[in-house]
Scaffold this active site. Structure first.
Site, PDB file in Angstrom:
ATOM      1  CG  HIS A 107      -1.797  -1.148   1.360  1.00 26.57           C
ATOM      2  ND1 HIS A 107      -2.325  -1.568   2.565  1.00 26.57           N
ATOM      3  CD2 HIS A 107      -2.266  -2.037   0.443  1.00 26.57           C
ATOM      4  CE1 HIS A 107      -3.078  -2.641   2.384  1.00 26.57           C
ATOM      5  NE2 HIS A 107      -3.060  -2.948   1.092  1.00 26.57           N
ATOM      6  CE  LYS A 127       2.559   3.840   5.054  1.00 24.25           C
ATOM      7  NZ  LYS A 127       2.100   2.847   4.060  1.00 24.25           N
ATOM      8  CE1 TYR A 141       1.065  -0.113  10.407  1.00 22.47           C
ATOM      9  CE2 TYR A 141       1.236   1.834   9.019  1.00 22.47           C
ATOM     10  CZ  TYR A 141       0.578   0.689   9.397  1.00 22.47           C
ATOM     11  OH  TYR A 141      -0.599   0.343   8.755  1.00 22.47           O
ATOM     12  CG  ASP A 161      -4.264  -5.918   0.683  1.00 27.85           C
ATOM     13  OD1 ASP A 161      -3.830  -6.061   1.855  1.00 27.85           O
ATOM     14  OD2 ASP A 161      -4.501  -4.808   0.177  1.00 27.85           O
TER      15      ASP A 161
HETATM   16  C1  T46 Z   1      -4.583   2.579   7.059  1.00 24.16           C
HETATM   17  C2  T46 Z   1      -5.757   3.020   7.900  1.00 24.16           C
HETATM   18  C3  T46 Z   1      -6.939   2.286   7.964  1.00 24.16           C
HETATM   19  N1  T46 Z   1      -7.970   2.724   8.730  1.00 24.16           N
HETATM   20  C4  T46 Z   1      -9.188   1.913   8.789  1.00 24.16           C
HETATM   21  C5  T46 Z   1      -9.841   1.644   7.436  1.00 24.16           C
HETATM   22  C6  T46 Z   1     -10.479   0.277   7.617  1.00 24.16           C
HETATM   23  O1  T46 Z   1     -11.760   0.430   8.230  1.00 24.16           O
HETATM   24  C7  T46 Z   1      -9.569  -0.430   8.617  1.00 24.16           C
HETATM   25  C8  T46 Z   1      -8.614  -1.399   7.957  1.00 24.16           C
HETATM   26  O2  T46 Z   1      -7.955  -0.707   6.905  1.00 24.16           O
HETATM   27  P1  T46 Z   1      -7.019  -1.515   5.882  1.00 24.16           P
HETATM   28  O3  T46 Z   1      -7.705  -2.799   5.506  1.00 24.16           O
HETATM   29  O4  T46 Z   1      -6.621  -0.557   4.788  1.00 24.16           O
HETATM   30  O5  T46 Z   1      -5.767  -1.856   6.812  1.00 24.16           O
HETATM   31  P2  T46 Z   1      -4.390  -2.500   6.314  1.00 24.16           P
HETATM   32  O6  T46 Z   1      -4.652  -3.545   5.280  1.00 24.16           O
HETATM   33  O7  T46 Z   1      -3.655  -2.864   7.538  1.00 24.16           O
HETATM   34  O8  T46 Z   1      -3.679  -1.269   5.594  1.00 24.16           O
HETATM   35  C9  T46 Z   1      -2.394  -0.826   5.953  1.00 24.16           C
HETATM   36  O9  T46 Z   1      -1.492  -1.761   5.415  1.00 24.16           O
HETATM   37  C10 T46 Z   1      -0.174  -1.364   5.126  1.00 24.16           C
HETATM   38  C11 T46 Z   1       0.757  -2.274   5.885  1.00 24.16           C
HETATM   39  C12 T46 Z   1       0.187   0.041   5.302  1.00 24.16           C
HETATM   40  O10 T46 Z   1       1.366   0.391   5.309  1.00 24.16           O
HETATM   41  C13 T46 Z   1      -0.859   1.068   5.389  1.00 24.16           C
HETATM   42  O11 T46 Z   1      -0.683   1.844   6.574  1.00 24.16           O
HETATM   43  C14 T46 Z   1      -2.247   0.569   5.368  1.00 24.16           C
HETATM   44  O12 T46 Z   1      -2.685   0.565   4.019  1.00 24.16           O
HETATM   45  O13 T46 Z   1      -8.823   0.624   9.272  1.00 24.16           O
HETATM   46  C15 T46 Z   1      -7.910   3.891   9.477  1.00 24.16           C
HETATM   47  O14 T46 Z   1      -8.870   4.258  10.175  1.00 24.16           O
HETATM   48  N2  T46 Z   1      -6.764   4.629   9.422  1.00 24.16           N
HETATM   49  C16 T46 Z   1      -5.670   4.245   8.661  1.00 24.16           C
HETATM   50  O15 T46 Z   1      -4.622   4.958   8.663  1.00 24.16           O
END
Ligand code: T46
Length: 189
Positions: A63, A73, A133, A170
């Site tokens: 991402h 980050k 992070y 993803d």
């Molecule tokens: C990234 C983020 C997500 N969210 C909420 C949105 C969704 O309701 C939930 C899960 O989000 P997501 O599926 O995008 O989470 P990850 O798959 O862990 O995403 C992260 O994965 C990789 C490792 C990254 O480096 C990024 O920080 C980020 O994209 O958290 C938030 O409220 N704030 C945030 O900053």
């Protein structure tokens, strides 16, 4: 004290804050603006993220957030172990599409500095894994982008590739070849 080790990607760095051990365990200044400055590193972090992944083999990424809210980050593992990866997606970069990875764990205390312009992702190597992070900009979902974790043109050597667990988002990510990257490489002066 902060030890900084370069990786095979210029600008992506492996950081090791010192740990003060005693009979109780250890104490570490996991992040210090002063220690970063002493190492010539200045990042204005504004948000801490903390995610928990129950299963070993969970992949989150690759991402990035596009400008004007691109995020640098600083990544560490709070519990268990994970394989953290950064991919250069800066158009014109001599290392465009190249990747670097490092095992970050509660035990080794290592941290990966992933600057803006790099896609970030990780694979958990243990169950009940926590990643923590720091980011230099706030969450901007409209500016989020993704690259396929298993893009053969990038060729990341994930440790548990056959057991990968991903979100639907993803799983559907496109390869780097389909990305109109919002980042342009600027050679350091
Ligand atoms: C990234 C983020 C997500 N969210 C909420 C949105 C969704 O309701 C939930 C899960 O989000 P997501 O599926 O995008 O989470 P990850 O798959 O862990 O995403 C992260 O994965 C990789 C490792 C990254 O480096 C990024 O920080 C980020 O994209 O958290 C938030 O409220 N704030 C945030 O900053």
């Amino acid at each position: 004290m902060l030890t900084v080790t370069p990786t095979n990607l210029p600008d992506v760095l492996l950081l090791a804050p010192s740990r003060h051990g005693d009979d109780r365990g250890f104490f570490s200044e996991s992040w210090s603006a002063a220690h970063m400055a002493s190492a010539g590193l200045k990042f204005d972090f504004v948000q801490d993220n903390h995610s928990f992944s129950r299963q070993m083999g969970t992949v989150r990424g690759l991402h990035f957030q596009a400008p004007p809210q691109a995020q640098d980050k600083l990544v560490r593992c709070g519990r268990g172990a994970l394989y953290d990866v950064a991919v250069d997606i800066r158009r014109g970069s001599p290392t465009y599409g190249h990747w670097t990875g490092a095992e970050l764990s509660f035990e080794n205390g290592l941290q990966l500095l992933v600057p803006a312009g790099f896609a970030h992702g990780f694979m958990t190597l243990t169950p009940d894994c926590e990643i923590i992070y720091k980011c230099t900009d706030t969450y901007a979902p409209a500016l989020e982008g993704a690259v396929a974790w298993n893009d053969p043109d990038i060729g990341i050597a994930w440790p548990l590739a056959d057991a990968a667990i991903l979100s639907d988002k993803d799983s559907a990510a496109a390869p780097l070849s389909a990305l109109e990257s919002p980042f342009t490489y600027e050679a350091r002066p």
